[in-house]
Design a protein around this motif. Structure first.
Motif, short mmCIF file in Angstrom:
data_model
loop_
_atom_site.label_atom_id
_atom_site.label_comp_id
_atom_site.label_asym_id
_atom_site.label_seq_id
_atom_site.Cartn_x
_atom_site.Cartn_y
_atom_site.Cartn_z
N ASN A 247 -20.81 -15.04 -13.45
CA ASN A 247 -22.20 -15.04 -13.88
C ASN A 247 -22.78 -16.43 -13.64
N LYS A 248 -24.09 -16.48 -13.52
CA LYS A 248 -24.76 -17.77 -13.39
C LYS A 248 -24.31 -18.68 -14.53
N GLY A 249 -23.95 -19.91 -14.20
CA GLY A 249 -23.51 -20.86 -15.21
C GLY A 249 -22.01 -20.92 -15.41
N ASP A 250 -21.26 -19.97 -14.84
CA ASP A 250 -19.80 -20.06 -14.91
C ASP A 250 -19.34 -21.23 -14.04
N LEU A 251 -18.08 -21.60 -14.20
CA LEU A 251 -17.49 -22.70 -13.44
C LEU A 251 -16.30 -22.18 -12.66
N VAL B 189 -14.57 -19.35 -1.64
CA VAL B 189 -14.94 -19.01 -3.01
C VAL B 189 -15.83 -20.09 -3.62
N LEU B 190 -15.61 -21.34 -3.25
CA LEU B 190 -16.49 -22.41 -3.74
C LEU B 190 -17.89 -22.27 -3.16
N LYS B 191 -17.95 -21.94 -1.89
CA LYS B 191 -19.25 -21.71 -1.25
C LYS B 191 -19.98 -20.54 -1.92
N LEU B 192 -19.27 -19.44 -2.14
CA LEU B 192 -19.85 -18.28 -2.81
C LEU B 192 -20.30 -18.64 -4.22
N GLY B 193 -19.49 -19.39 -4.92
CA GLY B 193 -19.83 -19.80 -6.28
C GLY B 193 -21.17 -20.52 -6.32
N ARG B 194 -21.39 -21.39 -5.39
CA ARG B 194 -22.68 -22.10 -5.33
C ARG B 194 -23.83 -21.12 -5.10
N GLU B 195 -23.60 -20.14 -4.21
CA GLU B 195 -24.64 -19.14 -3.93
C GLU B 195 -24.97 -18.32 -5.17
N LEU B 196 -24.00 -18.16 -6.08
CA LEU B 196 -24.19 -17.37 -7.30
C LEU B 196 -24.62 -18.24 -8.48
N ASP B 197 -24.99 -19.49 -8.22
CA ASP B 197 -25.41 -20.44 -9.26
C ASP B 197 -24.32 -20.76 -10.26
N CYS B 198 -23.08 -20.80 -9.77
CA CYS B 198 -21.98 -21.28 -10.58
C CYS B 198 -21.78 -22.76 -10.26
N LYS B 199 -21.17 -23.49 -11.17
CA LYS B 199 -20.76 -24.86 -10.91
C LYS B 199 -19.40 -24.79 -10.22
N THR B 200 -19.09 -25.82 -9.43
CA THR B 200 -17.83 -25.82 -8.69
C THR B 200 -17.11 -27.16 -8.83
N VAL B 201 -15.83 -27.06 -9.11
CA VAL B 201 -14.97 -28.24 -9.19
C VAL B 201 -13.76 -27.98 -8.30
N GLY B 202 -13.38 -29.00 -7.55
CA GLY B 202 -12.19 -28.92 -6.72
C GLY B 202 -11.11 -29.86 -7.21
N PHE B 203 -9.87 -29.45 -7.03
CA PHE B 203 -8.71 -30.33 -7.17
C PHE B 203 -8.13 -30.37 -5.77
N SER B 204 -8.13 -31.53 -5.13
CA SER B 204 -7.63 -31.63 -3.76
C SER B 204 -6.85 -32.92 -3.57
N GLY B 205 -6.49 -33.19 -2.33
CA GLY B 205 -5.78 -34.42 -1.98
C GLY B 205 -6.29 -34.94 -0.66
N TYR B 206 -5.50 -35.83 -0.07
CA TYR B 206 -5.87 -36.45 1.21
C TYR B 206 -7.26 -37.06 1.10
N LYS B 207 -8.23 -36.52 1.80
CA LYS B 207 -9.61 -37.01 1.72
C LYS B 207 -10.55 -35.95 1.18
#
Length: 188
Positions: A108-112, A128-146
């Protein structure tokens, strides 16, 4: 054998010291985003592949169950746990869509959405992060390297300053635990 053990500890310490220097502000921002999401009555959706899937499940369990404090259960879902959904969507739509379909159904809008990928380039996580933005969700990544391609689709990307996958994974679960501690402090 003892030298291998010592070397692994020293490698871990090197990465943790670099991470302390570079990630404190972003980790605070991500933690506040999690707290705000939960305070607003929204939920956290987490996903990753392999060890990152296990991390997604681990963090969701800390939120739904408890981390350290007895508090109400919090709405968090690991999108990695339902084998019937994963295999049917993978079969019918392709592996790169296994999390998209779940977010379409559950978000839903506002989910993370928290996407975990050591490289930052896992196609299903980027999608899924791209889709999340399209659905007005916030997005956080956990990654490495750059940070990889995930950088383009995360409101906040927590990038471990290393190209050593085991060290990145160790920091990811530490990120999750730090966020859970802040959630406990703010919502207990």
């Amino acid at each position: 054998m003892k030298q291998t053990i010592k070397n692994e500890f020293l490698s871990h310490l090197e990465v943790i010291n670099l991470t302390i220097e570079t990630m404190q502000d972003k980790l605070e921002q991500a933690s506040l985003l999690v707290v705000e999401t939960l305070k607003n009555g929204n939920k956290i959706l987490l996903c990753g592949n392999g060890g990152s899937a296990a991390d997604a499940q681990h963090i969701a369990a800390e939120l739904v169950g408890r981390y350290k404090s007895d508090r109400r259960g919090l709405p968090a879902i690991a999108l990695t746990t339902d084998t019937s959904i994963l295999t049917s969507v993978g079969n019918d739509y392709g592996y790169e869509k296994i999390f998209d379909r779940q977010v379409e159904a559950l978000a839903n809008k506002g989910d993370l959405i928290i996407g975990i990928s050591t490289s930052g380039n896992s196609k299903n996580i980027v999608n899924v992060l791209k889709l999340g933005r399209e659905l007005d969700c916030k997005t956080v990544g956990f990654s490495g390297y750059k940070g990889g391609i995930m950088n383009e689709f995360c409101d906040i990307n927590l990038i471990v300053p290393s190209n050593n996958t085991p060290r990145i994974q160790e920091m990811h679960i530490l990120f999750g635990h730090i966020i859970c501690q802040i959630v406990d402090d703010e919502l207990s």
